[in-house]
Design an enzyme around this catalytic site. Structure first.
Site, PDB file in Angstrom:
ATOM      1  N   LYS A 271       0.838  -1.199   0.000  1.00 21.33           N
ATOM      2  CA  LYS A 271       0.000   0.000   0.000  1.00 21.33           C
ATOM      3  C   LYS A 271       0.878   1.255   0.000  1.00 21.33           C
ATOM      4  CE  LYS A 271      -3.703   2.028   2.738  1.00 21.33           C
ATOM      5  NZ  LYS A 271      -4.576   1.860   3.904  1.00 21.33           N
TER       6      LYS A 271
ATOM      7  N   GLU B 272      10.686  -4.648   4.332  1.00 23.50           N
ATOM      8  CA  GLU B 272      10.787  -6.056   3.933  1.00 23.50           C
ATOM      9  C   GLU B 272      10.436  -6.213   2.454  1.00 23.50           C
ATOM     10  OE1 GLU B 272       9.153  -4.827   6.483  1.00 23.50           O
ATOM     11  OE2 GLU B 272       9.506  -6.000   8.310  1.00 23.50           O
TER      12      GLU B 272
ATOM     13  N   GLY C 294      -4.793  -2.458   5.334  1.00 24.20           N
ATOM     14  CA  GLY C 294      -3.988  -3.570   4.816  1.00 24.20           C
ATOM     15  C   GLY C 294      -4.610  -4.931   5.107  1.00 24.20           C
ATOM     16  N   ARG C 295      -5.044  -5.122   6.364  1.00 16.52           N
ATOM     17  CA  ARG C 295      -5.566  -6.447   6.747  1.00 16.52           C
ATOM     18  C   ARG C 295      -6.972  -6.708   6.212  1.00 16.52           C
ATOM     19  NH1 ARG C 295      -4.402  -2.943  10.601  1.00 16.52           N
ATOM     20  NH2 ARG C 295      -6.018  -2.102  11.967  1.00 16.52           N
TER      21      ARG C 295
ATOM     22  N   GLU D 256      -3.961  -6.815  15.267  1.00 20.11           N
ATOM     23  CA  GLU D 256      -3.553  -5.490  14.780  1.00 20.11           C
ATOM     24  C   GLU D 256      -4.732  -4.523  14.853  1.00 20.11           C
ATOM     25  OE1 GLU D 256      -2.157  -4.542  10.598  1.00 20.11           O
ATOM     26  OE2 GLU D 256      -0.208  -4.569  11.567  1.00 20.11           O
TER      27      GLU D 256
ATOM     28  N   HIS E  57      -1.972 -33.823  18.526  1.00 15.37           N
ATOM     29  CA  HIS E  57      -0.796 -34.612  18.894  1.00 15.37           C
ATOM     30  C   HIS E  57       0.338 -33.725  19.393  1.00 15.37           C
ATOM     31  CE1 HIS E  57      -2.612 -38.271  17.328  1.00 15.37           C
ATOM     32  NE2 HIS E  57      -3.167 -37.462  16.435  1.00 15.37           N
TER      33      HIS E  57
ATOM     34  N   LYS F 245       9.518  -0.094  13.748  1.00 16.32           N
ATOM     35  CA  LYS F 245       9.995   0.197  12.380  1.00 16.32           C
ATOM     36  C   LYS F 245      11.036   1.317  12.421  1.00 16.32           C
ATOM     37  CE  LYS F 245       5.703  -0.613   9.805  1.00 16.32           C
ATOM     38  NZ  LYS F 245       4.652   0.008   9.014  1.00 16.32           N
TER      39      LYS F 245
HETATM   40  O1  F6P Z   1       3.520  -2.635   9.657  1.00 16.70           O
HETATM   41  C1  F6P Z   1       2.190  -3.010   9.612  1.00 16.70           C
HETATM   42  C2  F6P Z   1       1.604  -2.827   8.245  1.00 16.70           C
HETATM   43  O2  F6P Z   1       1.442  -1.479   7.991  1.00 16.70           O
HETATM   44  C3  F6P Z   1       0.304  -3.572   8.097  1.00 16.70           C
HETATM   45  O3  F6P Z   1      -0.766  -2.907   8.635  1.00 16.70           O
HETATM   46  C4  F6P Z   1       0.256  -3.765   6.623  1.00 16.70           C
HETATM   47  O4  F6P Z   1      -0.673  -4.737   6.247  1.00 16.70           O
HETATM   48  C5  F6P Z   1       1.686  -4.146   6.342  1.00 16.70           C
HETATM   49  O5  F6P Z   1       2.441  -3.367   7.239  1.00 16.70           O
HETATM   50  C6  F6P Z   1       2.159  -3.950   4.932  1.00 16.70           C
HETATM   51  O6  F6P Z   1       2.097  -2.606   4.566  1.00 16.70           O
HETATM   52  P1  F6P Z   1       2.259  -2.187   3.044  1.00 16.70           P
HETATM   53  O7  F6P Z   1       1.139  -2.800   2.266  1.00 16.70           O
HETATM   54  O8  F6P Z   1       2.192  -0.689   3.040  1.00 16.70           O
HETATM   55  O9  F6P Z   1       3.586  -2.686   2.542  1.00 16.70           O
END
Ligand code: F6P
Length: 544
Positions: free
Chosen positions: A204, A210, A265-266, A351, A382, A510
């Site tokens: 987004k 990452e 995002g979620r 979250e 198990h 972060k």
């Molecule tokens: O760090 C949390 C977060 O902002 C989530 O809410 C989101 O889903 C994820 O990181 C990924 O964010 P982006 O889509 O901006 O890479």
């Protein structure tokens, strides 16, 4: 007045007192109608919450709590497109993403034209890939798709892709990469042909560390293998609310799919974040997923609270957390295809509602989101189920299973179902001293042996659980299932007074990671950090 000081809350407290010492065995014995009155069915989903430690009267009191908390009005505000994400001053319109037609008037304009246009573009692109018309370098058709994203840009589509793999395109492989650790991307790249691989960078913000690091590595890999810069454009697609950043990265403008600030995002699986999923299962099945969610939206908006699946599920969670004192919640799917559902729910619930400050900035005076955890039921039996049965902790569970198998093998599905039902019954009703003793006498154990083993073999029971049955795992039932949990989270947020749609709690870590990164190699930059961080960095410098 806070919700915890409301008469509705006090009425439930009174119920708690009277129910505290009552066992599920007794509740079942007292009321032959119990299961009928504590079950709900909707569109291929059947929700049995009779093994929760409550009665029909508790359900009424909990529904009254939802009314007192303004849940009905809050639902209408969300569907009216009001800016209910107050800390970020945004609307919350993931429900618009599953609408099939019509308008969705939200401030300041109707979002549906853009939603439908994007869905159409996604469908065209997905068909191109599925039919071998999307060509990579050397004119070879794309055969592998790698979604690079994390959190909401990974967990939703990955979970749904796994859930619906029985209908996935047989000649395409779709992968999901999220972790910074090269141990995820490096071995995957070894298996891929760069000429036929497409990367979808889903972010987004298009700044997530990452995702950007993994995307840069994928780009370097393509460059190293395919040569000139221009060919990269055949191998990258982006999904972002910041298209200019994606173009700057090297993605062709016509291959950037939009996302909007009104999708969290979620909650974004229904948007272009679901592109990899749509490529895997096809636009028609993706449309069915949306239709299942849309049906649940309608049910959520219109059904009375006591017959409303998401509202009831939310209220049961409130009962367990705020009145019975549960601190965790186990999610136990039995279908292998639902193996990523627990981590998906972890983000969705924790979250959204893992907060102790209310929407207006006030401190919340009660517990909020439990720790959500879980895993595949049969495997868990198990492993960690021992603690559920005899650990002495209160751990409410959601058992989830599809009645028909998506991969039928003779005898397997019946055994799976039997195990699922056995566990919830064993947790609820246990095995008391008399029953254990009688069993051992039947086994003809010596009296002293019986006394020695007796305490180990007793199951106290009374562990609350709900069982959610799906007729089968289809795009439609999956869409309804996901929307069910999304709305559950919303209702709980309203009752706790939380804004479920921001996530300020992820920011500090972060920012600190960015500050620590240069200090990994430069000891001079470590001086400002705490002693523990300095020591960890020193150890790394010695061994990196
Ligand atoms: O760090 C949390 C977060 O902002 C989530 O809410 C989101 O889903 C994820 O990181 C990924 O964010 P982006 O889509 O901006 O890479």
């Amino acid at each position: 007045m806070t919700i915890t000081s409301s008469p509705a809350w006090a009425a439930i407290e009174a119920q708690r007192h009277s129910l505290q010492a009552v066992y599920l065995r007794e509740l079942f014995a007292q009321n032959p109608e119990r299961v009928r009155s504590l079950s709900l069915s909707f569109d291929g989903l059947h929700y049995d919450f009779s093994k929760q430690r409550l009665t029909a009267e508790t359900v009424q009191s909990l529904s009254a709590l939802a009314s007192a908390a303004g849940v009905r009005e809050a639902i209408e505000r969300m569907f009216a497109g009001e800016r209910i994400n107050v800390s970020e001053d945004r609307s919350v319109l993931h429900v618009a993403l599953r609408k099939t037609d019509g308008a969705f008037p939200a401030e300041p304009f109707d979002v549906m034209p853009e939603v439908l246009e994007t869905r159409q573009r996604m469908a065209e692109f997905a068909e191109q890939v599925r039919e071998g018309r999307c060509l990579g370098h050397h004119g070879m058709p794309i055969r592998s798709v790698v979604n690079i994203g994390i959190g909401g840009s990974d967990l939703g589509p990955k979970m749904a892709n796994q859930a619906l793999r029985s209908i996935a395109h047989p000649a395409l492989s779709v992968h999901y990469v999220s972790n910074l650790d090269g141990a995820q991307l490096a071995p995957l790249l070894q298996t891929l042909d760069p000429r036929t691989t497409l990367f979808i960078v889903a972010s987004k913000t298009f700044t997530t560390q990452e995702t950007m690091l993994n995307a840069n590595t994928a780009r370097d890999w393509l460059r190293a293998n395919l040569g000139e810069e221009v060919v990269l454009q055949n191998h990258f697609v982006a999904v972002s609310s910041r298209p200019e950043r994606a173009v700057e990265f090297g993605v062709r403008a016509d291959r950037v799919f939009p996302l909007w600030d009104w999708v969290g995002g979620r909650f974004s699986l229904w948007s272009a974040v679901g592109l990899a999923l749509m490529i895997a299962i096809g636009p028609h099945a993706f449309g069915e997923l949306l239709a299942g969610a849309e049906r649940m939206d309608e049910h959520f908006r219109t059904a009375p609270f006591e017959r409303n699946l998401p509202v009831m599920m939310a209220l049961i969670g409130i009962w367990n957390t705020n009145f019975l004192g549960a601190t965790t919640h186990a999610v136990l799917p039995y279908n292998e295809s639902l193996k990523y559902f627990p981590p998906f729910l972890q983000q969705l619930e924790m979250e959204s509602n893992g907060k102790s400050v209310g929407a207006g900035g006030e401190s919340i005076d009660c517990s909020t989101s439990p720790i959500v955890w879980g895993g595949l039921g049969n495997n868990g039996q198990h492993a960690f189920f021992q603690l559920l049965h005899q650990g002495g902790r209160l751990v409410p569970c959601d058992f989830i299973v599809a009645v028909r198998s998506d991969y039928p093998l003779p005898g397997h599905q019946e055994a799976l179902l039997a195990n699922c039902f056995a566990q919830s019954a064993a947790l609820a009703f246990g095995k008391n001293e008399d029953e254990v003793r009688a069993g051992m006498e039947k086994e003809k154990l010596a009296p002293e042996e019986i006394e020695r083993l007796l305490p180990h073999r007793i199951f106290k029971g009374n562990q609350p659980s709900s069982t959610l049955l799906l007729t089968s795992l289809t795009p439609r039932t999956l869409g309804s299932l996901i929307a069910l949990y999304e709305h559950k989270v919303f209702v709980q947020g309203v009752i706790w007074g939380i804004n479920s749609f921001d996530q300020w709690g992820v920011e500090l870590g972060k920012a600190m990671a960015s500050r620590i990164l240069p200090a990994i190699h430069d000891p001079a930059l470590a001086a400002d950090f705490d002693a523990s961080t300095q020591s960890l960095l020193a150890f790394c410098r010695e061994h990196l």
